[in-house]
Design an enzyme around this catalytic site. Sequence first.
Site, mmCIF file in Angstrom:
data_model
loop_
_atom_site.group_PDB
_atom_site.id
_atom_site.type_symbol
_atom_site.label_atom_id
_atom_site.label_comp_id
_atom_site.label_asym_id
_atom_site.label_seq_id
_atom_site.Cartn_x
_atom_site.Cartn_y
_atom_site.Cartn_z
ATOM 1 N N ASP A 126 -7.033 6.898 -4.846
ATOM 2 C CA ASP A 126 -6.785 6.378 -3.451
ATOM 3 C C ASP A 126 -7.979 5.429 -3.031
ATOM 4 O OD1 ASP A 126 -4.380 7.323 -2.721
ATOM 5 O OD2 ASP A 126 -5.050 9.129 -1.800
ATOM 6 N N ASP A 144 1.072 3.712 -1.141
ATOM 7 C CA ASP A 144 1.291 4.283 0.143
ATOM 8 C C ASP A 144 1.623 3.129 1.116
ATOM 9 O OD1 ASP A 144 0.609 6.575 -0.663
ATOM 10 O OD2 ASP A 144 -1.598 6.545 -0.237
#
Length: 201
Positions: A126, A144
């Site tokens: 991330d 995401d």
Amino acid sequence: MLPLLKKLYLTFARSSRIIITLVIIDQLSKWWFIDNLRWKSGLMLKVTSFLNMVYTWNYGISFGLMREYYQYSNAIFLITNTIIVCYLYYLMIRSKTIGSFAGYSFVIGGAVGNLIDRFFRGAVFDFIHFHYQNYSFPVFNLADCFIIIGVIILIEDYYSTKKVIEEKAKGNYDNAQIEAMAEKIRNTDKGGNDKIASLQN
């Protein structure tokens, strides 16, 4: 049997283009930030006053949830996410609208992007971090984002389709009312033809 196989092939061909494109975009973005952020001071690149690019490995699910169970999460999430992707693909094959097809493609593309991370790296990378004053949003990635976009498309498609079905049902109900009134006029009034014409107009 042949029409079913043809439908499966066409669905696979169309969805593959979308899914593969999304996976490539996701993986290229992760590769670039992994390669560049690891050398930054504090593993962070400040973009704006509210947006940073950070170097973070997520051992949980999306947005860093359940990362405290990292010792079990990788194998569990690999299995469950694979099952979910297969089920979503099944739903996509059965989809009857362009919206639902696109929505499922985005969700699957994002899920596959994170699955690749988990399979080859043991965790999901991330790097997008929004924050404002004392509030800090969980770090996430483009995969995401694709999942969220897909869910939004599916929700919008659901309500749009529901509205069309309700309007069509209302139209059929109105037509049935007109036919019932016309039939009643025919049975009770010899001069009912003019009234029937006025109802239909």
